[in-house]
Scaffold this motif. Sequence first.
Motif, mmCIF file in Angstrom:
data_model
loop_
_atom_site.group_PDB
_atom_site.id
_atom_site.type_symbol
_atom_site.label_atom_id
_atom_site.label_comp_id
_atom_site.label_asym_id
_atom_site.label_seq_id
_atom_site.Cartn_x
_atom_site.Cartn_y
_atom_site.Cartn_z
ATOM 1 N N GLY A 196 0.793 -1.222 0.000
ATOM 2 C CA GLY A 196 0.000 0.000 0.000
ATOM 3 C C GLY A 196 0.827 1.274 0.000
ATOM 4 N N GLN A 197 2.134 1.155 -0.091
ATOM 5 C CA GLN A 197 3.023 2.315 -0.108
ATOM 6 C C GLN A 197 3.846 2.395 -1.388
ATOM 7 N N THR A 198 4.087 1.247 -2.005
ATOM 8 C CA THR A 198 4.883 1.202 -3.222
ATOM 9 C C THR A 198 3.972 1.295 -4.435
ATOM 10 N N PRO A 199 4.073 2.352 -5.226
ATOM 11 C CA PRO A 199 3.188 2.487 -6.388
ATOM 12 C C PRO A 199 3.316 1.307 -7.339
ATOM 13 N N ILE A 200 2.189 0.889 -7.885
ATOM 14 C CA ILE A 200 2.140 -0.170 -8.889
ATOM 15 C C ILE A 200 1.708 0.479 -10.196
ATOM 16 N N PRO A 201 2.637 0.742 -11.104
ATOM 17 C CA PRO A 201 2.284 1.440 -12.343
ATOM 18 C C PRO A 201 1.211 0.688 -13.128
ATOM 19 N N SER A 202 0.253 1.443 -13.639
ATOM 20 C CA SER A 202 -0.792 0.877 -14.486
ATOM 21 C C SER A 202 -1.167 1.907 -15.550
ATOM 22 N N PRO A 203 -0.200 2.246 -16.411
ATOM 23 C CA PRO A 203 -0.422 3.323 -17.391
ATOM 24 C C PRO A 203 -1.604 3.023 -18.302
ATOM 25 N N GLY A 204 -2.429 4.040 -18.484
ATOM 26 C CA GLY A 204 -3.580 3.904 -19.367
ATOM 27 C C GLY A 204 -4.734 3.123 -18.780
ATOM 28 N N ASN A 205 -4.640 2.695 -17.527
ATOM 29 C CA ASN A 205 -5.715 1.916 -16.917
ATOM 30 C C ASN A 205 -7.023 2.709 -16.959
ATOM 31 N N ARG A 206 -8.083 2.101 -17.507
ATOM 32 C CA ARG A 206 -9.351 2.807 -17.706
ATOM 33 C C ARG A 206 -10.228 2.817 -16.450
ATOM 34 N N ASP A 207 -9.867 2.029 -15.428
ATOM 35 C CA ASP A 207 -10.650 2.001 -14.186
ATOM 36 C C ASP A 207 -10.196 3.070 -13.201
ATOM 37 N N ILE A 208 -8.925 3.416 -13.240
ATOM 38 C CA ILE A 208 -8.385 4.351 -12.258
ATOM 39 C C ILE A 208 -9.073 5.714 -12.305
ATOM 40 N N PRO A 209 -9.351 6.306 -13.482
ATOM 41 C CA PRO A 209 -10.048 7.602 -13.473
ATOM 42 C C PRO A 209 -11.418 7.537 -12.803
ATOM 43 N N TRP A 210 -12.131 6.416 -12.954
ATOM 44 C CA TRP A 210 -13.435 6.277 -12.285
ATOM 45 C C TRP A 210 -13.259 6.343 -10.776
ATOM 46 N N MET A 211 -12.273 5.609 -10.248
ATOM 47 C CA MET A 211 -12.038 5.628 -8.803
ATOM 48 C C MET A 211 -11.576 7.003 -8.335
ATOM 49 N N GLN A 212 -10.671 7.609 -9.089
ATOM 50 C CA GLN A 212 -10.194 8.945 -8.716
ATOM 51 C C GLN A 212 -11.345 9.932 -8.639
ATOM 52 N N ASP A 213 -12.271 9.844 -9.591
ATOM 53 C CA ASP A 213 -13.389 10.779 -9.631
ATOM 54 C C ASP A 213 -14.349 10.579 -8.464
ATOM 55 N N LYS A 214 -14.339 9.396 -7.846
ATOM 56 C CA LYS A 214 -15.203 9.103 -6.701
ATOM 57 C C LYS A 214 -14.458 9.240 -5.375
ATOM 58 N N THR A 215 -13.240 9.773 -5.404
ATOM 59 C CA THR A 215 -12.401 9.819 -4.217
ATOM 60 C C THR A 215 -12.308 11.206 -3.616
ATOM 61 N N THR A 216 -11.962 12.212 -4.405
ATOM 62 C CA THR A 216 -11.744 13.580 -3.907
ATOM 63 C C THR A 216 -11.684 14.522 -5.095
ATOM 64 N N ARG A 217 -11.316 15.764 -4.828
ATOM 65 C CA ARG A 217 -11.136 16.771 -5.859
ATOM 66 C C ARG A 217 -9.870 17.572 -5.553
ATOM 67 N N PRO A 218 -9.260 18.170 -6.577
ATOM 68 C CA PRO A 218 -8.083 19.024 -6.313
ATOM 69 C C PRO A 218 -8.447 20.150 -5.357
ATOM 70 N N LYS A 219 -7.491 20.555 -4.549
ATOM 71 C CA LYS A 219 -7.718 21.696 -3.656
ATOM 72 C C LYS A 219 -8.005 22.936 -4.486
ATOM 73 N N GLN A 220 -8.888 23.775 -3.983
ATOM 74 C CA GLN A 220 -9.192 25.027 -4.674
ATOM 75 C C GLN A 220 -8.177 26.089 -4.322
#
Length: 242
Positions: free
Chosen positions: A218-242
């Motif tokens: 859970g600390q070592t990044p696992i590269p997954s370039p172009g993964n189509r699922d990651i943007p869905w999870m990111q969008d349901k996680t948080t937003r950039p700071k304003q």
Amino acid sequence: MNNHRQLAIAWRMYTEDNLDRLLYASADVYNLRTYHVTWDATWCTGKMDFNTGNPSNWDPSVDIYKSPMWPYCGKNLSIWRCPADRSSLNIGGQMKPRIRTMAMNAYLGGFGGLAITTGNMPAYTLYRKYSDLNRPGPGQIFVFVDEREDAINWGNAIVDMTGYSPNIPAARQFLDIPASYHGSSGGFSFADGHSEIHRWIDGSTCKPIRPDGVIFDGQTPIPSPGNRDIPWMQDKTTRPKQ
């Protein structure tokens, strides 16, 4: 989905009884001096692995019964685990199921109220009160996720936000990895109380479970370039700071 729904309701009830304050997804595991100050405001403490000498894996009295959410769960231990999670440990000659599949979105309360540098976390919103979720709305932010049995560790689930804003598909990567127990799908519950099973579309999200005793940290990044699922999870996680 029912387990997710019940956990989300318990989480919301706790929040309403505590002046809108969100539980921490994790105590401050990176600072042991403050760990015991933050654990009593953390939804679930303890670190899971496949060590038979670690009771956090199989004894609910160590962490779950002490959770601030426990009284709101109807004292129902089964909702903390996905029925499709078959992982277990041999404890004194008796096979005991590992007790937790669910992990909380790390951006809900963070690590004892703090962000860490892992996963580009400081650049994104850390939600500390329910009213903070108005951006983008509680129905758009997940609270709990089924995590793979070979990835679940602390109570938090960190979605690596690298490559989200700006959108850089080649930079996408995993830290904690969601489960795919339900026919290449994963379970989620959201801050408005609804739950859903989301089907993954990228094969790299659903790699075979690794053998018992081998666990992602859970600390070592696992590269997954172009993964189509990651943007869905990111969008349901948080937003950039304003």
